[in-house]
Design a protein around this motif. Sequence first.
Motif, PDB file in Angstrom:
ATOM      1  N   ASN A   1      -6.804  11.838  -9.251  1.00  0.00           N
ATOM      2  CA  ASN A   1      -7.835  10.818  -9.468  1.00  0.00           C
ATOM      3  C   ASN A   1      -7.299   9.412  -9.200  1.00  0.00           C
ATOM      4  O   ASN A   1      -8.006   8.570  -8.631  1.00  0.00           O
ATOM      5  N   THR A   2      -6.054   9.177  -9.592  1.00  0.00           N
ATOM      6  CA  THR A   2      -5.468   7.854  -9.366  1.00  0.00           C
ATOM      7  C   THR A   2      -5.249   7.606  -7.885  1.00  0.00           C
ATOM      8  O   THR A   2      -5.455   6.493  -7.392  1.00  0.00           O
ATOM      9  N   SER A   3      -4.827   8.650  -7.162  1.00  0.00           N
ATOM     10  CA  SER A   3      -4.645   8.526  -5.711  1.00  0.00           C
ATOM     11  C   SER A   3      -5.970   8.212  -5.022  1.00  0.00           C
ATOM     12  O   SER A   3      -6.024   7.365  -4.112  1.00  0.00           O
ATOM     13  N   ILE A   4      -7.047   8.863  -5.454  1.00  0.00           N
ATOM     14  CA  ILE A   4      -8.371   8.593  -4.897  1.00  0.00           C
ATOM     15  C   ILE A   4      -8.779   7.150  -5.192  1.00  0.00           C
ATOM     16  O   ILE A   4      -9.308   6.441  -4.320  1.00  0.00           O
ATOM     17  N   GLU A   5      -8.517   6.697  -6.412  1.00  0.00           N
ATOM     18  CA  GLU A   5      -8.874   5.334  -6.804  1.00  0.00           C
ATOM     19  C   GLU A   5      -8.066   4.306  -6.008  1.00  0.00           C
ATOM     20  O   GLU A   5      -8.604   3.259  -5.606  1.00  0.00           O
ATOM     21  N   LEU A   6      -6.801   4.604  -5.772  1.00  0.00           N
ATOM     22  CA  LEU A   6      -5.966   3.697  -4.976  1.00  0.00           C
ATOM     23  C   LEU A   6      -6.481   3.591  -3.545  1.00  0.00           C
ATOM     24  O   LEU A   6      -6.542   2.490  -2.970  1.00  0.00           O
TER      25      LEU A   6
ATOM     26  N   PHE B   1       0.829  -1.199   0.000  1.00  0.00           N
ATOM     27  CA  PHE B   1       0.000   0.000   0.000  1.00  0.00           C
ATOM     28  C   PHE B   1       0.868   1.255   0.000  1.00  0.00           C
ATOM     29  O   PHE B   1       1.060   1.915   1.022  1.00  0.00           O
ATOM     30  N   GLN B   2       1.418   1.552  -1.143  1.00  0.00           N
ATOM     31  CA  GLN B   2       2.187   2.780  -1.348  1.00  0.00           C
ATOM     32  C   GLN B   2       1.610   3.476  -2.577  1.00  0.00           C
ATOM     33  O   GLN B   2       1.331   2.821  -3.586  1.00  0.00           O
ATOM     34  N   HIS B   3       1.456   4.775  -2.469  1.00  0.00           N
ATOM     35  CA  HIS B   3       0.800   5.513  -3.546  1.00  0.00           C
ATOM     36  C   HIS B   3       1.790   6.149  -4.518  1.00  0.00           C
ATOM     37  O   HIS B   3       1.461   7.116  -5.197  1.00  0.00           O
ATOM     38  N   ASP B   4       3.004   5.594  -4.616  1.00  0.00           N
ATOM     39  CA  ASP B   4       3.940   6.067  -5.616  1.00  0.00           C
ATOM     40  C   ASP B   4       3.557   5.425  -6.952  1.00  0.00           C
ATOM     41  O   ASP B   4       3.517   4.218  -7.091  1.00  0.00           O
ATOM     42  N   LEU B   5       3.260   6.282  -7.946  1.00  0.00           N
ATOM     43  CA  LEU B   5       2.726   5.804  -9.218  1.00  0.00           C
ATOM     44  C   LEU B   5       3.832   5.493 -10.213  1.00  0.00           C
ATOM     45  O   LEU B   5       4.858   6.176 -10.254  1.00  0.00           O
ATOM     46  N   ASN B   6       3.577   4.452 -11.015  1.00  0.00           N
ATOM     47  CA  ASN B   6       4.498   4.098 -12.090  1.00  0.00           C
ATOM     48  C   ASN B   6       3.699   3.811 -13.356  1.00  0.00           C
ATOM     49  O   ASN B   6       3.958   2.847 -14.067  1.00  0.00           O
ATOM     50  N   ARG B   7       2.726   4.679 -13.620  1.00  0.00           N
ATOM     51  CA  ARG B   7       1.809   4.472 -14.733  1.00  0.00           C
ATOM     52  C   ARG B   7       2.406   5.008 -16.034  1.00  0.00           C
ATOM     53  O   ARG B   7       3.097   6.036 -16.040  1.00  0.00           O
ATOM     54  N   PRO B   8       2.112   4.358 -17.174  1.00  0.00           N
ATOM     55  CA  PRO B   8       2.622   4.854 -18.463  1.00  0.00           C
ATOM     56  C   PRO B   8       2.038   6.212 -18.836  1.00  0.00           C
ATOM     57  O   PRO B   8       2.641   6.945 -19.630  1.00  0.00           O
TER      58      PRO B   8
ATOM     59  N   ILE C   1      -2.571  -2.663 -10.787  1.00  0.00           N
ATOM     60  CA  ILE C   1      -2.700  -2.051 -12.118  1.00  0.00           C
ATOM     61  C   ILE C   1      -2.889  -0.539 -11.989  1.00  0.00           C
ATOM     62  O   ILE C   1      -2.290   0.246 -12.741  1.00  0.00           O
ATOM     63  N   ILE C   2      -3.704  -0.118 -11.042  1.00  0.00           N
ATOM     64  CA  ILE C   2      -3.933   1.323 -10.841  1.00  0.00           C
ATOM     65  C   ILE C   2      -2.628   2.014 -10.455  1.00  0.00           C
ATOM     66  O   ILE C   2      -2.349   3.134 -10.903  1.00  0.00           O
ATOM     67  N   LYS C   3      -1.846   1.343  -9.624  1.00  0.00           N
ATOM     68  CA  LYS C   3      -0.572   1.929  -9.169  1.00  0.00           C
ATOM     69  C   LYS C   3       0.494   1.878 -10.259  1.00  0.00           C
ATOM     70  O   LYS C   3       1.428   2.682 -10.271  1.00  0.00           O
ATOM     71  N   GLY C   4       0.355   0.907 -11.170  1.00  0.00           N
ATOM     72  CA  GLY C   4       1.361   0.762 -12.226  1.00  0.00           C
ATOM     73  C   GLY C   4       2.450  -0.209 -11.853  1.00  0.00           C
ATOM     74  O   GLY C   4       3.561  -0.136 -12.384  1.00  0.00           O
ATOM     75  N   GLN C   5       2.123  -1.122 -10.956  1.00  0.00           N
ATOM     76  CA  GLN C   5       3.135  -2.085 -10.504  1.00  0.00           C
ATOM     77  C   GLN C   5       3.234  -3.271 -11.462  1.00  0.00           C
ATOM     78  O   GLN C   5       2.237  -3.796 -11.897  1.00  0.00           O
TER      79      GLN C   5
ATOM     80  N   LEU D   1      -8.748 -10.240  -6.977  1.00  0.00           N
ATOM     81  CA  LEU D   1      -9.085  -9.272  -8.031  1.00  0.00           C
ATOM     82  C   LEU D   1      -8.828  -7.846  -7.563  1.00  0.00           C
ATOM     83  O   LEU D   1      -8.260  -7.029  -8.303  1.00  0.00           O
ATOM     84  N   ALA D   2      -9.236  -7.533  -6.337  1.00  0.00           N
ATOM     85  CA  ALA D   2      -9.030  -6.184  -5.799  1.00  0.00           C
ATOM     86  C   ALA D   2      -7.543  -5.852  -5.705  1.00  0.00           C
ATOM     87  O   ALA D   2      -7.117  -4.732  -6.015  1.00  0.00           O
ATOM     88  N   LYS D   3      -6.742  -6.840  -5.289  1.00  0.00           N
ATOM     89  CA  LYS D   3      -5.291  -6.624  -5.198  1.00  0.00           C
ATOM     90  C   LYS D   3      -4.677  -6.430  -6.585  1.00  0.00           C
ATOM     91  O   LYS D   3      -3.804  -5.570  -6.789  1.00  0.00           O
ATOM     92  N   ALA D   4      -5.136  -7.258  -7.542  1.00  0.00           N
ATOM     93  CA  ALA D   4      -4.615  -7.143  -8.912  1.00  0.00           C
ATOM     94  C   ALA D   4      -4.977  -5.781  -9.502  1.00  0.00           C
ATOM     95  O   ALA D   4      -4.150  -5.131 -10.160  1.00  0.00           O
ATOM     96  N   ASN D   5      -6.211  -5.320  -9.269  1.00  0.00           N
ATOM     97  CA  ASN D   5      -6.623  -4.000  -9.761  1.00  0.00           C
ATOM     98  C   ASN D   5      -5.827  -2.887  -9.081  1.00  0.00           C
ATOM     99  O   ASN D   5      -5.487  -1.881  -9.711  1.00  0.00           O
ATOM    100  N   TYR D   6      -5.550  -3.061  -7.784  1.00  0.00           N
ATOM    101  CA  TYR D   6      -4.743  -2.066  -7.062  1.00  0.00           C
ATOM    102  C   TYR D   6      -3.370  -1.938  -7.720  1.00  0.00           C
ATOM    103  O   TYR D   6      -2.866  -0.815  -7.942  1.00  0.00           O
TER     104      TYR D   6
END
Length: 416
Positions: free
Chosen positions: A332-337, A234-241, A412-416, A405-410
């Motif tokens: 928005n991504t932080s809120i979603e995370l 649970f870290q909100h550092d993003l690595n999204r394309p 993906i949202i974070k970009g991990q 599923l929730a973990k996998a989506n988390y």
Amino acid sequence: MKRLILIFISIATFSGYAQKHITLEECYSLVTQNYPLAKQSQLLETQYQLDAEAINTTKLPQFSLDAQATYQSDVIEVPIPNTTIQPLDQDQYRATLSANQLIYNGGLTDASLKVKSAQLKTKQKQIEVSLYQLKQQINQLYFSILLAQESELLLKAKQAQLEAKLKEVVSGIKYGVILPSSDKVLEAELLKISQQFQELESNKIALIETLSSLIKKPLDASTLFQNPLVQTQFQHDLNRPELELFQLKKEEIAHSESLISKQNAPKLLGFATGGYGNPGLNMLDNSFQAFYTVGIKLNWNVFDWNSKNKQRESLAINKDIIDTETEAFKLNTSIELNKQQKEIEKIEGIIASDEAIINLRKEVLQTADSQLKNGVITSSAYITELTNLYEDESTLVRHKIQLQLAKANYNIIKGQ
């Protein structure tokens, strides 16, 4: 006998290896490779090569061929009486071949190439972003299939338990321990289970066909979908394309600014013209002549009505727009995370309750099993308790799949 056992083990082992397996990571990889949009990346690369070759032609000599025939109403005459100089013919002809060679343009060609290269990277990253966004769709399909797969296993366990219980009941009826017709209740429940198998299989096949179409890989009901152990931090550092896309857009703007600054640079060209015509360069010689000229020329647009500054201001506004888009995306991504993290924590709490409920249900079923054997309760009462246990176990399985599923989506949202 030993030989027969070895043969059976060999067949079972071969069947295990022959069965197709697939993982969630393989699905991610396949959709990014095989989805139709992925082909655009290579098309864009080819397009860039053609554009670059076209731009580089400005460094090569430019040739032009001109030919003309004219009739003039008047021509130059020498106003000297008794001279031998003949006036020019009123019909005149000329054909020329000209060559221009760029010597210096202030780096405009290289700046144009850099803009094209930056545009290529931006477009390719946009494709990567679109493909990345498919991963959540893959998650939904994969874990839905996994849920159907796990539900089938649970239903088979219930079926096996009922079949074993049916044998006991038939034996009990035979010896008068259990009431007649108790076996019919169990047989009816087994028929219901057969219907549930059909429904599960139908839904599973539909999901598998959809996933197969997305990843362009043949899959069928026999394919084993491996249950991933999704790990989440649970870290909100993003690595999204998308963040890389925003940066590439800013780099593209920077190259465009450089191109604008070089468009007003002086251009130095060398030229040569050869021709044949009447008259030639000697206007006093009224005959067909060959001729040529060579030289250099300078072109410099010293005043553009402030056009370039306005273009720079427009690019600066685009930069600000990209900055606001980046900020909005991060928010928005932080809120979603955060929302997804709460969902994970909620499901984990529910799973703990599910396990406690199942332990109690097992104790109740054990008592009901003993009572059925002794004829204290009917088969219907036993089936009720068995169904309660099965439904609670199904709920636990569903919640565990939802957690994955929730973990996998988390991730993906974070970009991990």
